[in-house]
Write an enzyme that holds these catalytic residues in place. Structure first.
Site, PDB file in Angstrom:
ATOM      1  N   ARG A  12      -8.434  -1.759  23.102  1.00 50.28           N
ATOM      2  CA  ARG A  12      -8.581  -1.176  24.452  1.00 50.28           C
ATOM      3  C   ARG A  12      -8.861   0.334  24.373  1.00 50.28           C
ATOM      4  NH1 ARG A  12      -6.688   2.943  27.317  1.00 50.28           N
ATOM      5  NH2 ARG A  12      -4.605   2.558  26.472  1.00 50.28           N
ATOM      6  N   ASP A  13      -7.883   1.110  23.947  1.00 45.69           N
ATOM      7  CA  ASP A  13      -8.060   2.577  23.934  1.00 45.69           C
ATOM      8  C   ASP A  13      -9.191   2.959  22.975  1.00 45.69           C
ATOM      9  OD1 ASP A  13      -7.611   5.301  24.356  1.00 45.69           O
ATOM     10  OD2 ASP A  13      -5.441   5.125  24.183  1.00 45.69           O
ATOM     11  N   HIS A 205       2.976   7.031  22.784  1.00 46.80           N
ATOM     12  CA  HIS A 205       1.529   6.791  22.592  1.00 46.80           C
ATOM     13  C   HIS A 205       0.910   8.167  22.347  1.00 46.80           C
ATOM     14  CE1 HIS A 205      -2.342   4.801  24.197  1.00 46.80           C
ATOM     15  NE2 HIS A 205      -2.642   6.070  24.303  1.00 46.80           N
ATOM     16  N   HIS A 207      -2.085  10.722  20.910  1.00 50.22           N
ATOM     17  CA  HIS A 207      -3.449  10.983  20.440  1.00 50.22           C
ATOM     18  C   HIS A 207      -3.344  12.086  19.388  1.00 50.22           C
ATOM     19  CE1 HIS A 207      -5.916   8.414  23.109  1.00 50.22           C
ATOM     20  NE2 HIS A 207      -4.767   8.362  23.754  1.00 50.22           N
ATOM     21  N   CYS A 238      -9.301   8.629  26.290  1.00 52.67           N
ATOM     22  CA  CYS A 238      -9.555   8.275  27.691  1.00 52.67           C
ATOM     23  C   CYS A 238     -10.848   8.938  28.142  1.00 52.67           C
ATOM     24  CB  CYS A 238      -8.381   8.740  28.550  1.00 52.67           C
ATOM     25  SG  CYS A 238      -8.660   8.492  30.309  1.00 52.67           S
ATOM     26  N   ASN A 247      -6.619   8.159  18.856  1.00 52.16           N
ATOM     27  CA  ASN A 247      -5.171   7.936  18.813  1.00 52.16           C
ATOM     28  C   ASN A 247      -4.634   8.190  17.408  1.00 52.16           C
ATOM     29  OD1 ASN A 247      -6.217   6.246  21.095  1.00 52.16           O
ATOM     30  ND2 ASN A 247      -4.046   5.823  21.343  1.00 52.16           N
TER      31      ASN A 247
HETATM   32  P1  HMG Z   1     -12.208   2.793  43.165  1.00 53.32           P
HETATM   33  O1  HMG Z   1     -13.683   2.931  43.215  1.00 53.32           O
HETATM   34  O2  HMG Z   1     -11.388   3.826  43.854  1.00 53.32           O
HETATM   35  O3  HMG Z   1     -11.747   1.372  43.691  1.00 53.32           O
HETATM   36  O4  HMG Z   1     -11.766   2.640  41.666  1.00 53.32           O
HETATM   37  P2  HMG Z   1     -11.806   0.686  45.068  1.00 53.32           P
HETATM   38  O5  HMG Z   1     -10.471   0.027  45.296  1.00 53.32           O
HETATM   39  O6  HMG Z   1     -12.346   1.620  46.119  1.00 53.32           O
HETATM   40  O7  HMG Z   1     -12.899  -0.432  44.768  1.00 53.32           O
HETATM   41  C1  HMG Z   1     -14.234  -0.104  44.394  1.00 53.32           C
HETATM   42  C2  HMG Z   1     -14.853  -1.323  43.713  1.00 53.32           C
HETATM   43  O8  HMG Z   1     -14.170  -1.558  42.460  1.00 53.32           O
HETATM   44  C3  HMG Z   1     -14.698  -2.595  44.526  1.00 53.32           C
HETATM   45  O9  HMG Z   1     -15.806  -3.421  44.210  1.00 53.32           O
HETATM   46  C4  HMG Z   1     -13.455  -3.208  43.956  1.00 53.32           C
HETATM   47  O10 HMG Z   1     -13.403  -4.614  44.141  1.00 53.32           O
HETATM   48  C5  HMG Z   1     -13.602  -2.887  42.487  1.00 53.32           C
HETATM   49  P3  HMG Z   1     -17.131  -3.480  45.139  1.00 53.32           P
HETATM   50  O11 HMG Z   1     -16.608  -3.888  46.484  1.00 53.32           O
HETATM   51  O12 HMG Z   1     -17.704  -2.070  45.126  1.00 53.32           O
HETATM   52  O13 HMG Z   1     -17.987  -4.474  44.442  1.00 53.32           O
HETATM   53  N1  HMG Z   1     -12.329  -2.843  41.779  1.00 53.32           N
HETATM   54  C6  HMG Z   1     -12.137  -3.446  40.592  1.00 53.32           C
HETATM   55  N2  HMG Z   1     -12.963  -4.173  39.812  1.00 53.32           N
HETATM   56  C7  HMG Z   1     -12.443  -4.661  38.664  1.00 53.32           C
HETATM   57  N3  HMG Z   1     -11.167  -4.458  38.282  1.00 53.32           N
HETATM   58  C8  HMG Z   1     -10.319  -3.736  39.034  1.00 53.32           C
HETATM   59  C9  HMG Z   1     -10.815  -3.208  40.262  1.00 53.32           C
HETATM   60  N4  HMG Z   1     -10.251  -2.466  41.224  1.00 53.32           N
HETATM   61  C10 HMG Z   1     -11.179  -2.255  42.156  1.00 53.32           C
HETATM   62  N5  HMG Z   1      -9.069  -3.535  38.637  1.00 53.32           N
HETATM   63  C11 HMG Z   1     -10.295   1.945  39.895  1.00 53.32           C
HETATM   64  C12 HMG Z   1     -10.402   2.516  41.298  1.00 53.32           C
HETATM   65  C13 HMG Z   1      -8.866   2.081  39.452  1.00 53.32           C
HETATM   66  C14 HMG Z   1     -10.703   0.483  39.926  1.00 53.32           C
HETATM   67  C15 HMG Z   1     -11.272   2.732  38.958  1.00 53.32           C
HETATM   68  O14 HMG Z   1     -11.049   4.097  39.119  1.00 53.32           O
HETATM   69  C16 HMG Z   1     -11.118   2.346  37.515  1.00 53.32           C
HETATM   70  O15 HMG Z   1     -11.370   1.210  37.138  1.00 53.32           O
HETATM   71  N6  HMG Z   1     -10.761   3.295  36.677  1.00 53.32           N
HETATM   72  C17 HMG Z   1     -10.699   3.056  35.224  1.00 53.32           C
HETATM   73  C18 HMG Z   1      -9.539   3.741  34.653  1.00 53.32           C
HETATM   74  C19 HMG Z   1      -9.507   3.562  33.157  1.00 53.32           C
HETATM   75  O16 HMG Z   1      -9.793   2.505  32.624  1.00 53.32           O
HETATM   76  N7  HMG Z   1      -9.157   4.653  32.447  1.00 53.32           N
HETATM   77  C20 HMG Z   1      -8.985   4.587  31.022  1.00 53.32           C
HETATM   78  C21 HMG Z   1      -7.715   3.910  30.673  1.00 53.32           C
HETATM   79  S1  HMG Z   1      -6.278   4.937  30.924  1.00 53.32           S
HETATM   80  C22 HMG Z   1      -6.084   5.722  29.369  1.00 53.32           C
HETATM   81  O17 HMG Z   1      -6.933   5.626  28.527  1.00 53.32           O
HETATM   82  C23 HMG Z   1      -4.807   6.459  29.098  1.00 53.32           C
HETATM   83  C24 HMG Z   1      -3.853   5.669  28.220  1.00 53.32           C
HETATM   84  O18 HMG Z   1      -4.439   5.362  26.962  1.00 53.32           O
HETATM   85  C25 HMG Z   1      -2.582   6.469  27.971  1.00 53.32           C
HETATM   86  C26 HMG Z   1      -2.865   7.887  27.497  1.00 53.32           C
HETATM   87  O19 HMG Z   1      -3.468   8.063  26.429  1.00 53.32           O
HETATM   88  O20 HMG Z   1      -2.455   8.771  28.228  1.00 53.32           O
HETATM   89  C27 HMG Z   1      -3.416   4.362  28.865  1.00 53.32           C
HETATM   90 MG    MG Z   2      -4.546   6.648  25.246  1.00 51.61          MG
END
Ligand code: HMG
Ligand code: MG
Length: 311
Positions: A12-13, A205, A207, A238, A247
């Site tokens: 994933r990450d 977690h 990095h 991210c 990481n």
């Molecule tokens: P948004 O545009 O605000 O969502 O995105 P919305 O609720 O307004 O919906 C927009 C569209 O997205 C709609 O579809 C929804 O159905 C769809 P449309 O009507 O336009 O066809 N939608 C989704 N589709 C699939 N799966 C979903 C989903 N939710 C809504 N879950 C949202 C908000 C959260 C979805 C968006 O901002 C997003 O997907 N962000 C991705 C965040 C991400 O993956 N970040 C990286 C991971 S976090 C990380 O790496 C940190 C970590 O490792 C820890 C660390 O290191 O700190 C964990």
């Molecule tokens: Mg991370």
């Protein structure tokens, strides 16, 4: 022997921010190599918007395949909201992780919600996951520094941790999103957190942007933490956190832990096979700080064995 529990988050990450597209078959094979090395827990994918993170668009296809081939493997998936949970549950996920950042701006950049909304959505998602019988983790991201707001107040990290715990999170994952933490900060923050979170529910977690990953992991071990995320080959970051590098590499963490008398259940030699496979997928050299040395040791052993066999 004291045991360290490692969740490998490379699928994933590690893969979420790669320029080269990785097929579902290849992701599955990487996870199989991790399991073959003795990894017992992975974060396989995320159920997020495919527009936001195209590399994770095949989550609904990958999860049932992992569950079918590796039913014993603890397989978690990241979900940012109820829609993600619904998709994860439909795909057969048994464990989910919500991602709450400890600052307003990081939440907006990452999941397009402010801090309060992100907290409430994470709570709702945890409640619903429990109702569905799933295991849960809650990331508290930017728990040291935020790329947009600077140093994150400890009080925010503890406040949000308590909210996630009260919402039933099985594990709280304290995340150094941009790899800016130092061992002293890790000691201090985990010292405050372990007053509030049972140690067996506290994970970290890291990095490795500034080369402090292993030192930070040691500080976490000294603070009593035994649950770690790490990523094979050190891949990760991210896409919405500028300055985030890979990481902490799983091989570095395993080497450090095993050399310090802690058991991980993971074979370093076999882990190198997963690093090599990730290199073929991403077409560049990968690996943690220890990888070159580990490879040399393995080559030496293989030569010695070949010499013995022909003697
Ligand atoms: P948004 O545009 O605000 O969502 O995105 P919305 O609720 O307004 O919906 C927009 C569209 O997205 C709609 O579809 C929804 O159905 C769809 P449309 O009507 O336009 O066809 N939608 C989704 N589709 C699939 N799966 C979903 C989903 N939710 C809504 N879950 C949202 C908000 C959260 C979805 C968006 O901002 C997003 O997907 N962000 C991705 C965040 C991400 O993956 N970040 C990286 C991971 S976090 C990380 O790496 C940190 C970590 O490792 C820890 C660390 O290191 O700190 C964990
Ligand atoms: Mg991370």
């Amino acid at each position: 022997m004291d045991t360290v529990h490692i969740t490998d988050v490379a699928p994933r990450d590690g893969l979420q921010n790669q320029k080269i597209a990785v097929s579902t078959d290849a992701k599955l094979h990487l996870i199989e190599l991790l399991a073959a090395a003795g990894v017992r827990s992975v974060e396989a994918t995320s159920f997020v918007s495919p527009k936001a993170v195209p590399q994770m668009a095949d989550a609904a296809e990958l999860v049932p395949r992992v569950r079918a081939v590796l039913p014993q493997l603890r397989t978690s998936v990241l979900v940012p909201n109820l829609k993600g949970l619904e998709r994860a549950f439909a795909a057969g996920a048994e464990e989910i992780a919500v991602v709450l950042s400890a600052t307003e701006t990081m939440n907006r950049k990452n999941i397009n919600m402010g801090l309060e909304q992100a907290t409430e959505v994470s709570e709702q998602t945890l409640h619903e996951a429990h109702r569905l019988g799933l295991r849960t983790r809650a990331y508290v991201a930017v728990a040291f520094d935020c790329p947009f707001e600077g140093e994150t107040p400890v009080s925010e990290v503890t406040r949000l941790t308590e909210r996630m715990l009260a919402a039933g999170a099985g594990e709280i994952v304290i995340a150094d999103t941009i790899g800016s933490a130092s061992p002293g900060q890790v000691r201090d923050r985990l010292g405050a957190l372990r007053e509030r979170v049972p140690l067996d529910q506290l994970a970290v977690h890291f990095h490795d942007t500034r080369g402090m990953g292993v030192a930070n992991a040691w500080a976490a071990l000294e603070a009593g933490v035994r649950r770690f995320d790490a990523s094979v080959g050190g891949i990760g970051g991210c896409p919405f956190a500028p300055g985030a590098a890979g990481n902490l590499a799983t091989e570095d963490l395993v080497l450090m832990a095993e050399r310090s008398g802690l058991s991980t259940g993971i074979s370093l030699d076999s882990l190198l096979d997963a690093v090599a496979y990730a290199e073929t997928l991403l077409q560049r050299s990968l690996g943690g700080r220890s990888s070159a040395w580990l490879r040399m040791q393995r080559a030496k052993r293989e030569q010695e064995q070949a010499a013995l066999a022909t003697a």
